[in-house]
Design an enzyme around this catalytic site. Structure first.
Site, PDB file in Angstrom:
ATOM      1  N   LYS A   1      -8.807  -8.030   9.003  1.00 57.89           N
ATOM      2  CA  LYS A   1      -9.093  -8.506  10.361  1.00 57.89           C
ATOM      3  C   LYS A   1      -9.359  -7.329  11.272  1.00 57.89           C
ATOM      4  CE  LYS A   1      -5.778  -9.501  13.279  1.00 57.89           C
ATOM      5  NZ  LYS A   1      -4.582 -10.127  13.882  1.00 57.89           N
TER       6      LYS A   1
ATOM      7  N   HIS B   1       0.828  -1.209   0.000  1.00 60.24           N
ATOM      8  CA  HIS B   1       0.000   0.000   0.000  1.00 60.24           C
ATOM      9  C   HIS B   1       0.864   1.261   0.000  1.00 60.24           C
ATOM     10  CE1 HIS B   1      -3.446  -2.578   0.783  1.00 60.24           C
ATOM     11  NE2 HIS B   1      -4.228  -1.536   0.606  1.00 60.24           N
TER      12      HIS B   1
END
Length: 504
Positions: A414, A348
């Site tokens: 998560k 990212h």
């Protein structure tokens, strides 16, 4: 005189780290199964079912319970009458055992350790060095505890120097809700009280290696202040309603440990360490007769349980649109099918840096989903090793620029998202889903093909494309910004009713 030979010690450490990569301790399975049977929250019960099914699958397949095979930790109590047949230090012996375990060709474990931690952060390649603690004790044996701690739970470690009159219960109850679900509950909490700051942290880490036995303590009753504290915190932390994976429910912790040490009159240092759903530790003793022998649990120790997906909605990622996403509600259970990209922190950051320089990305993210995972290497017939989700909040700052400039519409990871990420998801009409932390091998069975598309030099953080079939996820943040990690615990905290619900 007991002589500990170099090869015997190294092989024992290697065998132990392999052992804990695919075997949960029996006490964890027993207590999680008991919590599952009592659980009333459908979302939490579903998450616990996945953890239990995954645990048995890992035991049968001898593959990691979680893709984050952890930072290697060793506690060694060496008898002072022992002689060592080696030229290596104890730390070097442990590291050689870790190296052998993590590069095992039949069950390679993920190398998560990085050198130059504030610089280039290069992988050491074999998960060394371990974190080793040594104590000299009377006797002619060597006692060893090895543990593998994942980054999600380690990152939630807390420490404070409280005033002598401060309430430890209030401190813990104020902290636990801020920890979210990054530490993958249900697990256990371990407190270290007293000593100096570093001693409190150390005894807290040691304490989490003890057997889960809160129910025996409840039955006999407390006889020390530490035992009183365990019982009070067990009840009150579970009354927070955080639940499995932070989805809201009756069980957040299976046990609370308290370890104490004498401290300065002016001090009350307190450490709080969580242990996640991938609870992994093994204990063995060397007496000079050879390598340690670890007895594997019987498959009969696992409950007979089936993960039910009959109420889940099947989704085709290859034809998905924002209009379809807009119909999903927070808490909906989905089965993902089609092509799913992967990417974590390093990928990212690299993408955002490239966009800032006006460079074209190597992957088209238009109308795509990206899964935050760093899988274990595949073996034998596998297309990918265990590939569970990593903590999503680490990617929060990247959500707005990536969604705004690439056309990305969905993410899978998560635990909870922060306000910045939720606002970006709502603004762009996207969605965030969660897979269950601690169910990595189960998730990997839904992955039918895998190939690296970009950033191969990042290793497990490279951008991959998975072909998935019926990968189970839950909508955690819908396109309207509704977040199940906020609504779920609040609802269950109110239902449990043992702690006043704080009004924002």
């Amino acid at each position: 005189m007991t002589i500990i030979r170099e090869e015997h010690f190294i092989q024992s450490v290697a065998d132990a780290f392999q052992f804990i990569s695919f075997y949960h301790p029996k006490d964890y399975i027993d207590h999680l199964w008991e919590a599952y049977q009592k659980e009333e929250s459908p979302a939490a019960k579903d998450a616990m079912a996945q953890i239990l099914v995954n645990s048995r699958m890992a035991a049968e397949g001898h593959r990691p319970i979680c893709q984050d095979t952890g930072i290697a930790i060793a506690f060694i109590r060496a008898g002072m009458d022992v002689r060592w047949d080696t030229r290596l230090s104890l730390e070097q012996l442990v590291n050689e055992g870790v190296r052998r375990a993590y590069t095992d060709k039949d069950n390679p474990l993920r190398a998560s350790m990085l050198a130059d931690p504030d610089g280039k952060r290069r992988s050491t390649g074999d998960n060394t060095p371990a974190v080793t603690h040594v104590e000299l004790v009377p006797g002619d044996k060597v006692e060893v505890i090895v543990a593998a701690k994942g980054g999600g739970s380690e990152n939630k470690s807390k420490f404070a120097c409280l005033l002598p009159s401060d309430s430890i219960v209030d401190w813990v109850l104020g902290l636990v809700p801020t920890m979210g679900a990054d530490w993958c509950p249900p697990g256990l909490l371990s407190l270290g009280i007293g000593g100096s700051p570093e001693k409190a942290m150390l005894i807290a880490k040691w304490g989490m290696m003890e057997p889960i036995n809160i129910h025996q303590l409840r039955a006999k009753g407390p006889s020390t202040r530490g035992e009183e504290l365990r019982l009070e915190l067990y009840e009150k932390v579970n009354a927070l309603g955080i639940g499995a994976q932070g989805l809201g429910g009756l069980t957040t912790v299976l046990d609370v440990k308290v370890s104490e040490y004498a401290t300065h009159a002016a001090s009350k240092p307190v450490a709080l360490l969580p242990n996640c759903a991938a609870t992994r530790h093994a204990h063995f003793t060397l007496d000079g007769s050879g390598p340690a022998q670890l007895d594997p649990p019987s498959l009969e120790d696992w409950p007979s349980i089936t993960f039910d997906t009959s109420s889940s909605k099947r989704v085709n990622l290859d034809t998905l649109t924002k209009a379809e996403i807009a119909t999903w509600k927070a808490g909906d259970r989905l089965l993902l099918n089609g092509k799913l990209l992967t990417g974590r922190d390093a990928a990212h950051k690299r993408m955002v840096d490239m966009m800032a320089r006006g460079e074209k990305l190597p992957v088209d993210l238009t109308n795509r989903f990206i899964y935050y995972t760093g899988p274990v290497d595949a073996v034998r017939e596998e297309v990918v090793g265990p590939a569970g989700p990593t903590t999503s909040s680490r990617m929060d700052k990247f959500v707005e620029p990536v969604m705004a400039r690439t056309g990305l519409i969905g993410m899978v990871g998560k635990s909870e998202r922060g306000p910045v990420a939720i606002e970006a998801i709502k603004k762009h009409g996207g969605v965030y889903c969660i897979a269950v932390g601690g169910a990595a091998y189960l998730v990997s069975k839904a992955i039918r093909a895998s190939k690296v598309l970009a950033f191969q030099d990042l290793g497990m953080e490279a951008i991959r494309e998975f072909e998935v079939r019926d990968m189970p996820v839950t909508v955690a943040v819908d396109s309207k910004g509704e977040a199940v990690h906020k609504t779920g615990p609040a609802q269950w905290r109110a239902r449990i009713g043992k702690i006043p619900v704080a009004v924002a």
